[in-house]
Design an enzyme around this catalytic site. Structure first.
Site, mmCIF file in Angstrom:
data_model
loop_
_atom_site.group_PDB
_atom_site.id
_atom_site.type_symbol
_atom_site.label_atom_id
_atom_site.label_comp_id
_atom_site.label_asym_id
_atom_site.label_seq_id
_atom_site.Cartn_x
_atom_site.Cartn_y
_atom_site.Cartn_z
ATOM 1 N N GLY A 8 10.294 -24.812 4.630
ATOM 2 C CA GLY A 8 11.473 -23.987 4.412
ATOM 3 C C GLY A 8 12.482 -24.696 3.527
ATOM 4 O O GLY A 8 13.691 -24.614 3.750
ATOM 5 N N ILE A 9 12.008 -25.399 2.522
ATOM 6 C CA ILE A 9 12.874 -26.218 1.674
ATOM 7 C C ILE A 9 13.770 -25.387 0.760
ATOM 8 O O ILE A 9 14.777 -25.876 0.256
ATOM 9 C CB ILE A 9 12.027 -27.204 0.823
ATOM 10 C CG1 ILE A 9 12.904 -28.341 0.278
ATOM 11 C CG2 ILE A 9 11.294 -26.467 -0.303
ATOM 12 C CD1 ILE A 9 12.128 -29.481 -0.342
ATOM 13 N N GLY A 11 15.705 -22.925 1.550
ATOM 14 C CA GLY A 11 16.935 -22.464 2.189
ATOM 15 C C GLY A 11 18.081 -23.458 2.061
ATOM 16 O O GLY A 11 17.936 -24.544 1.496
ATOM 17 N N ASP A 13 19.675 -25.377 4.390
ATOM 18 C CA ASP A 13 19.473 -26.659 5.055
ATOM 19 C C ASP A 13 18.361 -27.461 4.392
ATOM 20 O O ASP A 13 18.458 -28.687 4.261
ATOM 21 C CB ASP A 13 19.152 -26.456 6.534
ATOM 22 C CG ASP A 13 20.339 -25.913 7.314
ATOM 23 O OD1 ASP A 13 21.386 -25.639 6.694
ATOM 24 O OD2 ASP A 13 20.216 -25.741 8.542
ATOM 25 N N LEU A 80 12.221 -26.096 9.113
ATOM 26 C CA LEU A 80 13.410 -25.270 8.886
ATOM 27 C C LEU A 80 13.015 -23.865 8.441
ATOM 28 O O LEU A 80 13.851 -23.108 7.965
ATOM 29 C CB LEU A 80 14.298 -25.913 7.811
ATOM 30 C CG LEU A 80 14.574 -27.410 7.952
ATOM 31 C CD1 LEU A 80 15.457 -27.891 6.809
ATOM 32 C CD2 LEU A 80 15.221 -27.721 9.286
ATOM 33 N N ALA A 81 11.738 -23.539 8.579
ATOM 34 C CA ALA A 81 11.218 -22.273 8.056
ATOM 35 C C ALA A 81 11.381 -21.150 9.072
ATOM 36 O O ALA A 81 11.779 -21.353 10.213
ATOM 37 C CB ALA A 81 9.749 -22.441 7.682
ATOM 38 N N SER A 125 18.660 -23.327 17.632
ATOM 39 C CA SER A 125 19.855 -22.539 17.320
ATOM 40 C C SER A 125 20.751 -22.362 18.529
ATOM 41 O O SER A 125 20.271 -22.139 19.650
ATOM 42 C CB SER A 125 19.451 -21.163 16.790
ATOM 43 O OG SER A 125 20.591 -20.328 16.647
ATOM 44 N N GLU A 127 22.327 -19.825 19.058
ATOM 45 C CA GLU A 127 22.163 -18.438 19.491
ATOM 46 C C GLU A 127 21.397 -18.356 20.801
ATOM 47 O O GLU A 127 21.532 -17.385 21.550
ATOM 48 C CB GLU A 127 21.443 -17.631 18.410
ATOM 49 C CG GLU A 127 22.256 -17.378 17.148
ATOM 50 C CD GLU A 127 23.345 -16.329 17.354
ATOM 51 O OE1 GLU A 127 23.139 -15.408 18.172
ATOM 52 O OE2 GLU A 127 24.393 -16.427 16.698
ATOM 53 N N TYR A 149 16.080 -12.923 17.262
ATOM 54 C CA TYR A 149 16.118 -14.248 16.638
ATOM 55 C C TYR A 149 16.298 -15.332 17.695
ATOM 56 O O TYR A 149 15.586 -16.346 17.712
ATOM 57 C CB TYR A 149 17.263 -14.301 15.618
ATOM 58 C CG TYR A 149 17.558 -15.677 15.077
ATOM 59 C CD1 TYR A 149 16.779 -16.224 14.052
ATOM 60 C CD2 TYR A 149 18.606 -16.432 15.579
ATOM 61 C CE1 TYR A 149 17.044 -17.497 13.553
ATOM 62 C CE2 TYR A 149 18.887 -17.699 15.084
ATOM 63 C CZ TYR A 149 18.104 -18.225 14.066
ATOM 64 O OH TYR A 149 18.381 -19.478 13.578
ATOM 65 N N HIS A 179 26.658 -23.226 10.679
ATOM 66 C CA HIS A 179 27.018 -24.164 9.624
ATOM 67 C C HIS A 179 26.819 -23.477 8.283
ATOM 68 O O HIS A 179 25.832 -22.802 8.055
ATOM 69 C CB HIS A 179 26.211 -25.456 9.723
ATOM 70 C CG HIS A 179 24.731 -25.259 9.869
ATOM 71 N ND1 HIS A 179 24.158 -24.777 11.021
ATOM 72 C CD2 HIS A 179 23.715 -25.479 9.005
ATOM 73 C CE1 HIS A 179 22.844 -24.713 10.862
ATOM 74 N NE2 HIS A 179 22.551 -25.127 9.640
ATOM 75 N N ARG A 184 24.536 -20.779 1.194
ATOM 76 C CA ARG A 184 24.193 -19.712 2.131
ATOM 77 C C ARG A 184 23.824 -18.434 1.364
ATOM 78 O O ARG A 184 24.480 -18.075 0.382
ATOM 79 C CB ARG A 184 25.400 -19.385 3.014
ATOM 80 C CG ARG A 184 25.390 -20.028 4.379
ATOM 81 C CD ARG A 184 24.332 -19.459 5.278
ATOM 82 N NE ARG A 184 24.467 -19.969 6.647
ATOM 83 C CZ ARG A 184 23.448 -20.298 7.395
ATOM 84 N NH1 ARG A 184 22.230 -20.225 6.923
ATOM 85 N NH2 ARG A 184 23.632 -20.717 8.625
#
Length: 317
Positions: A8-9, A11, A13, A80-81, A125, A127, A149, A179, A184
């Site tokens: 997930g590079i 994104g 983060d 991070l994906a 998360s 969340e 999520y 964050h 973003r």
């Protein structure tokens, strides 16, 4: 030279983490679902696009995961994906669940299968905590997820804990509170607020449509939060950490700070649109980062007002 694999590079983060690890002398590999067609805009913005080895990887396909791990031979894997939007998860619950839970499971199983001494970081998360009222959530706070999520992230958290205990893997989850940064995606509310407020200040827009602005969140700065991820994998023993500023503000306060910084009165430009309200939402999100400060030596330097102003500065430069 250590090698890190960031899943997930592309994104927010992932890009900041890649920058951090490159600065520390790492050999950095990154994955996305299709590296041939992805533009990796965030890596380009940080001017590190050509410094990273990029591979296509389908996290839902165990063979694809195993193939990339065998090729990169990483010392550390950062997961991070997966689908990252709470709002979108109500519209795409199956995709959200599969991308987060199955992807995490395949990475853990691939590490176990290879037997390699790989340290694993999983993006958890805040969340997952749901509504905690006035109590600041920490690593021992029970999960009460209120979105698809959050349910997916909670399941992934326990997958990590299970593999750590059952197979003695060095596997950690960072339970990160909100964050933000200029990287973003536009669909996130903070970016929407900053971009529209800037348009209003320039006379190119008139109104900003928002949902529930009474919600309270703990906002941090993304490039600081990736430092916490890195520090978790440098410890002698794997553990989970809540990463937060320890300060909670209403979304209304964030809106007011952005508009005030641009010389505007937010009340003249905001329209509350109930179509943006979620089926279920968290009223108050409050984090306690004491463990991260004590054990990692990590502490957030930027708080909500700093972040609002830095995001405005970024969009104007």
């Amino acid at each position: 030279m250590k090698t890190a694999l960031i899943c997930g590079i592309s994104g927010q983060d992932g890009a900041y983490l890649a920058q951090l690890l490159l600065n520390k002398g790492y050999n950095v590999w990154g994955t996305s679902r299709d590296a041939q067609v992805s533009n990796f805009e965030n890596l380009a913005r940080l001017e590190i696009r050509d410094l990273v080895k990029l591979e296509s990887m389908a996290l839902s396909d165990f063979r694809s995961v195993l193939q990339v791990i065998n090729k990169a031979k990483p010392d550390e894997i950062y997961n991070l994906a997966g689908q990252t939007s709470v709002g979108l998860s109500f519209e795409q619950p199956v995709e959200t669940m599969e991308s987060v839970t199955l992807g995490t499971l395949n990475l853990l199983e691939a590490i176990r299968f290879t037997g390699a001494k790989i340290k694993f970081y999983n993006a958890g998360s805040s969340e997952c905590f749901g509504d905690t009222g006035d109590r600041a959530a920490d690593e021992d706070t029970p999960f009460r997820p209120r979105s698809p999520y959050a349910v997916a992230k909670a399941a992934a958290f326990w997958e990590v804990a299970n593999y750590r205990e059952a197979y003695n893997l060095f596997a950690c989850s960072g339970i990160l509170f909100n964050h933000d940064s200029p990287l973003r995606p536009k669909r996130f509310v903070t970016q929407k607020i900053v971009a529209t407020a800037d348009q209003i200040a320039q006379g190119k827009a008139e109104k900003l449509y928002l949902g529930d602005i009474s919600i309270q969140r703990d906002w941090g700065w993304a490039s600081e939060y990736v430092e916490a991820m890195y520090l978790m994998l440098q410890q002698e023993q794997p553990d989970d950490y809540a990463i937060a500023t320890g300060e909670t503000n209403k979304l209304e306060d964030f809106v007011a700070e952005v508009f005030s910084y641009l010389g505007l009165d937010w009340r003249e430009h905001i329209i509350i649109d109930r179509s943006f309200f979620r089926p279920t939402d968290i009223a108050i999100s409050r984090g306690n980062p004491a463990k991260a400060k004590q054990k990692l030596g990590w502490e957030a330097q930027y708080k909500m007002k700093d972040i609002a102003r830095m995001m405005v500065d970024a969009i104007r430069n």
